[in-house]
Motif scaffolding. Sequence first.
Motif, PDB file in Angstrom:
ATOM      1  N   PRO A  98       0.819  -1.215   0.000  1.00 29.05           N
ATOM      2  CA  PRO A  98       0.000   0.000   0.000  1.00 29.05           C
ATOM      3  C   PRO A  98       0.851   1.263   0.000  1.00 29.05           C
ATOM      4  CG  PRO A  98       0.003  -0.987   2.170  1.00 29.05           C
ATOM      5  CD  PRO A  98       0.724  -1.945   1.252  1.00 29.05           C
ATOM      6  N   ARG A  99       0.302   2.329  -0.502  1.00 27.77           N
ATOM      7  CA  ARG A  99       0.953   3.644  -0.507  1.00 27.77           C
ATOM      8  C   ARG A  99       0.353   4.451   0.630  1.00 27.77           C
ATOM      9  NH1 ARG A  99       1.139   7.641  -5.755  1.00 27.77           N
ATOM     10  NH2 ARG A  99       3.153   8.557  -5.285  1.00 27.77           N
ATOM     11  N   LEU A 100       1.166   4.774   1.632  1.00 28.24           N
ATOM     12  CA  LEU A 100       0.712   5.470   2.823  1.00 28.24           C
ATOM     13  C   LEU A 100       1.018   6.957   2.707  1.00 28.24           C
ATOM     14  CD1 LEU A 100       2.148   2.877   5.367  1.00 28.24           C
ATOM     15  CD2 LEU A 100      -0.174   2.974   4.446  1.00 28.24           C
ATOM     16  N   ARG A 155       5.976   3.891   0.660  1.00 31.38           N
ATOM     17  CA  ARG A 155       5.610   2.571   0.145  1.00 31.38           C
ATOM     18  C   ARG A 155       6.743   1.599   0.439  1.00 31.38           C
ATOM     19  NH1 ARG A 155       2.614   1.131  -5.254  1.00 31.38           N
ATOM     20  NH2 ARG A 155       1.925   3.225  -4.815  1.00 31.38           N
ATOM     21  N   ASP A 156       6.409   0.503   1.062  1.00 27.73           N
ATOM     22  CA  ASP A 156       7.356  -0.579   1.306  1.00 27.73           C
ATOM     23  C   ASP A 156       8.585  -0.125   2.099  1.00 27.73           C
ATOM     24  OD1 ASP A 156       7.894  -3.286   1.126  1.00 27.73           O
ATOM     25  OD2 ASP A 156       8.978  -3.116  -0.774  1.00 27.73           O
TER      26      ASP A 156
END
Length: 76
Positions: free
Chosen positions: A15-17, A58-59
């Motif tokens: 997911p992109r936070l 992300r990640d």
Amino acid sequence: MNPWKQLQALLAGPPRLLGDVVTDHQDGTVTVQQLGGGLLRVAVGEQSAVEGARVFVRDGRLDGEAPALPMHEIEI
């Protein structure tokens, strides 16, 4: 083609936070406060961010600067 690999290709990945940079550390990481209040320490990598900047994560890495758009919370 393998059906499992086809399914994996459809998934978006990590997911992109979204959050704000609160601390810039000297070891190539920054602390990001998520909009919900949680803190993440993430690697800067090729991106750069200053304290107070809104960023995407992300990640475990910065994924670029996010636009500073107004946010409204709606209660239902």
